[in-house]
Design an enzyme around this catalytic site. Structure first.
Site, PDB file in Angstrom:
ATOM      1  N   ASN A   1       0.922  -1.328   0.029  1.00 54.57           N
ATOM      2  CA  ASN A   1      -0.178   0.073   0.033  1.00 54.57           C
ATOM      3  C   ASN A   1       1.058   1.207   0.062  1.00 54.57           C
ATOM      4  O   ASN A   1       1.399   1.419   1.106  1.00 54.57           O
ATOM      5  CB  ASN A   1      -0.896  -0.037   1.250  1.00 54.57           C
ATOM      6  CG  ASN A   1      -1.693   1.327   1.351  1.00 54.57           C
ATOM      7  OD1 ASN A   1      -1.832   2.136   0.414  1.00 54.57           O
ATOM      8  ND2 ASN A   1      -2.498   1.507   2.442  1.00 54.57           N
ATOM      9  N   TRP A   2       0.881   1.845  -1.119  1.00 51.50           N
ATOM     10  CA  TRP A   2       1.962   2.871  -1.339  1.00 51.50           C
ATOM     11  C   TRP A   2       1.607   4.241  -0.570  1.00 51.50           C
ATOM     12  O   TRP A   2       2.167   5.155  -0.349  1.00 51.50           O
ATOM     13  CB  TRP A   2       2.292   3.215  -2.835  1.00 51.50           C
ATOM     14  CG  TRP A   2       3.024   2.131  -3.351  1.00 51.50           C
ATOM     15  CD1 TRP A   2       3.355   0.993  -3.162  1.00 51.50           C
ATOM     16  CD2 TRP A   2       3.734   2.414  -4.972  1.00 51.50           C
ATOM     17  NE1 TRP A   2       4.024   0.174  -3.875  1.00 51.50           N
ATOM     18  CE2 TRP A   2       4.318   1.233  -5.067  1.00 51.50           C
ATOM     19  CE3 TRP A   2       3.735   3.388  -5.746  1.00 51.50           C
ATOM     20  CZ2 TRP A   2       4.911   0.989  -6.258  1.00 51.50           C
ATOM     21  CZ3 TRP A   2       4.422   3.141  -7.022  1.00 51.50           C
ATOM     22  CH2 TRP A   2       4.863   1.834  -7.179  1.00 51.50           C
ATOM     23  N   LYS A   3       0.076   4.297  -0.200  1.00 54.27           N
ATOM     24  CA  LYS A   3      -0.522   5.534   0.304  1.00 54.27           C
ATOM     25  C   LYS A   3      -0.143   6.830  -0.533  1.00 54.27           C
ATOM     26  O   LYS A   3       0.118   6.602  -1.778  1.00 54.27           O
ATOM     27  CB  LYS A   3       0.089   5.649   1.756  1.00 54.27           C
ATOM     28  CG  LYS A   3      -0.002   4.151   2.501  1.00 54.27           C
ATOM     29  CD  LYS A   3       0.013   4.460   4.122  1.00 54.27           C
ATOM     30  CE  LYS A   3      -0.100   2.937   4.787  1.00 54.27           C
ATOM     31  NZ  LYS A   3      -0.104   3.258   6.263  1.00 54.27           N
TER      32      LYS A   3
ATOM     33  N   GLY B   1       2.651   1.792  10.854  1.00 45.29           N
ATOM     34  CA  GLY B   1       3.554   3.229  10.528  1.00 45.29           C
ATOM     35  C   GLY B   1       4.310   3.604  11.983  1.00 45.29           C
ATOM     36  O   GLY B   1       5.160   4.381  12.006  1.00 45.29           O
TER      37      GLY B   1
ATOM     38  N   SER C   1       3.501  -2.465  10.234  1.00 47.21           N
ATOM     39  CA  SER C   1       4.684  -2.619  10.471  1.00 47.21           C
ATOM     40  C   SER C   1       5.346  -3.992  10.100  1.00 47.21           C
ATOM     41  O   SER C   1       6.416  -4.589  10.553  1.00 47.21           O
ATOM     42  CB  SER C   1       5.280  -2.639  11.860  1.00 47.21           C
ATOM     43  OG  SER C   1       4.875  -1.020  12.164  1.00 47.21           O
TER      44      SER C   1
ATOM     45  N   GLU D   1      -6.827   4.720   7.643  1.00 46.09           N
ATOM     46  CA  GLU D   1      -6.498   6.213   7.381  1.00 46.09           C
ATOM     47  C   GLU D   1      -7.749   6.870   6.636  1.00 46.09           C
ATOM     48  O   GLU D   1      -7.790   8.144   6.956  1.00 46.09           O
ATOM     49  CB  GLU D   1      -5.446   6.274   6.508  1.00 46.09           C
ATOM     50  CG  GLU D   1      -4.081   5.815   7.411  1.00 46.09           C
ATOM     51  CD  GLU D   1      -2.707   5.528   6.787  1.00 46.09           C
ATOM     52  OE1 GLU D   1      -2.701   5.608   5.451  1.00 46.09           O
ATOM     53  OE2 GLU D   1      -1.938   4.845   7.407  1.00 46.09           O
TER      54      GLU D   1
ATOM     55  N   GLU E   1      -5.433  -4.937  10.423  1.00 42.10           N
ATOM     56  CA  GLU E   1      -4.404  -3.895  10.558  1.00 42.10           C
ATOM     57  C   GLU E   1      -4.804  -3.451  12.052  1.00 42.10           C
ATOM     58  O   GLU E   1      -5.450  -2.298  12.096  1.00 42.10           O
ATOM     59  CB  GLU E   1      -4.474  -2.831   9.377  1.00 42.10           C
ATOM     60  CG  GLU E   1      -3.931  -3.387   8.007  1.00 42.10           C
ATOM     61  CD  GLU E   1      -3.429  -2.531   6.979  1.00 42.10           C
ATOM     62  OE1 GLU E   1      -2.376  -2.585   6.606  1.00 42.10           O
ATOM     63  OE2 GLU E   1      -3.963  -1.422   6.805  1.00 42.10           O
TER      64      GLU E   1
ATOM     65  N   HIS F   1      -9.262   1.564   4.596  1.00 43.76           N
ATOM     66  CA  HIS F   1      -8.113   1.469   5.200  1.00 43.76           C
ATOM     67  C   HIS F   1      -8.462   2.405   6.478  1.00 43.76           C
ATOM     68  O   HIS F   1      -9.314   3.274   6.340  1.00 43.76           O
ATOM     69  CB  HIS F   1      -6.880   2.093   4.369  1.00 43.76           C
ATOM     70  CG  HIS F   1      -5.891   1.990   5.044  1.00 43.76           C
ATOM     71  ND1 HIS F   1      -5.352   2.785   6.125  1.00 43.76           N
ATOM     72  CD2 HIS F   1      -4.876   1.087   4.897  1.00 43.76           C
ATOM     73  CE1 HIS F   1      -4.142   2.458   6.461  1.00 43.76           C
ATOM     74  NE2 HIS F   1      -3.906   1.429   5.832  1.00 43.76           N
TER      75      HIS F   1
HETATM   76  P1  13P Z   1       2.902   0.131   7.808  1.00 45.03           P
HETATM   77  O1  13P Z   1       3.483  -1.213   6.960  1.00 45.03           O
HETATM   78  O2  13P Z   1       3.762   1.367   7.177  1.00 45.03           O
HETATM   79  O3  13P Z   1       2.753  -0.072   9.102  1.00 45.03           O
HETATM   80  O4  13P Z   1       1.652   0.402   7.046  1.00 45.03           O
HETATM   81  C1  13P Z   1       0.773  -0.700   6.949  1.00 45.03           C
HETATM   82  C2  13P Z   1      -0.328  -0.142   6.595  1.00 45.03           C
HETATM   83  O5  13P Z   1      -1.429   0.797   6.528  1.00 45.03           O
HETATM   84  C3  13P Z   1      -0.714  -0.931   5.213  1.00 45.03           C
HETATM   85  O6  13P Z   1      -1.958  -0.672   4.681  1.00 45.03           O
END
Ligand code: 13P
Length: 248
Positions: free
Chosen positions: A10-12, A173, A213, A97, A167, A95
């Site tokens: 997931n590149w966000k 993160g 993570s 976020e 998640e 997600h």
């Molecule tokens: P990280 O791997 O950076 O913790 O992010 C996880 C995530 O939100 C994947 O969708």
């Protein structure tokens, strides 16, 4: 039948279109592995150049969100049909976020899940608890609620094709991965919830990822768990480390 692992990045909100193409060039030789499904979920503006860059490889491309509407006056949104026409196969929905910053509800996410299936896209539906919820001991209740609402009116045949990403929000993160036991406990709980909604065959077919993570050092142990069918990877999907995760 054994479930095929699915490892998705997931590149966000990272990588401009030209940077995205560069990253694909770097990662293509590192993520070769036909035993797992490899997906790059990228920002909308990167979808077309990334699809072009990964043509002929084992990599599939996913979106990070989409509208539940078909088309029309919805400024800034992207429809399922647009994604399909571009060559997208997967779409991350719900997600944490987006639930937090865009105030998405499980009901809206359910509409998106249904729209994804209607258009032949595979949803990667995310769920996860906050640290406060974990400390209150309501993790499983909360996750079960997110899954039940997210899968309303989804048929068993559709659910068999779906991907759920567990998640924990406190692990995203933060460098603070859930312990293998914590991750497996919830992924197992999600599978039991699917068995209650549908049946054992559906629960056995649906793929459940862990996210939060994940890195080259912890992927192997996490993915060895009975109910963890791969990972949804944020930060580490933007680096060579993603190759280690895919070839755990
Ligand atoms: P990280 O791997 O950076 O913790 O992010 C996880 C995530 O939100 C994947 O969708």
């Amino acid at each position: 039948m054994a479930r095929k692992k699915i490892i998705a990045g997931n590149w966000k909100m990272n990588k401009t279109p030209s940077e995205a193409v560069e990253l694909c060039k770097e990662l293509i030789p590192l993520v070769k592995n036909d035993d797992v499904d490899v997906v790059f979920c990228v920002p909308a503006i990167d979808i077309i150049p990334v699809i072009d860059a990964v043509k002929g490889t084992n990599i599939q491309v996913g979106a990070e969100d989409m509208s539940f509407e078909d088309k029309g006056a919805f400024t800034g949104q992207i429809s399922a049909a647009m994604l399909v026409d571009a060559g997208v196969k997967y779409v991350i929905l719900g997600h944490s976020e987006r639930r937090e910053y865009n105030h998405e509800t499980s009901e809206e996410i359910n509409k998106k899940v249904l729209k994804a299936f209607e258009n032949g896209l595979t949803p990667i539906m995310c769920c996860g608890e906050t640290l406060a919820q974990r400390e209150q001991g309501i993790t499983l209740d909360w996750i079960r609620q997110q899954v039940k609402v997210g899968f309303q009116n989804v048929t068993a045949d559709q659910a068999k094709q779906a991907v759920i990403a567990y998640e924990p929000i406190w692990a995203i993160g933060t460098g603070k991965t859930a312990t293998t036991e914590q991750a497996e406990e919830v992924c197992k709980g999600i599978r039991e919830c699917i068995a209650e909604i549908y049946d054992d065959a559906t629960a056995a077919a649906i793929r459940i990822q862990y996210g939060g993570s994940v890195n080259g050092g912890n992927a192997a142990e996490l993915f060895a768990q009975a109910d963890i069918d791969g990972g949804l990877v944020g930060g580490a999907s933007l680096k060579a480390d993603f190759g280690k995760i895919v070839n755990y």
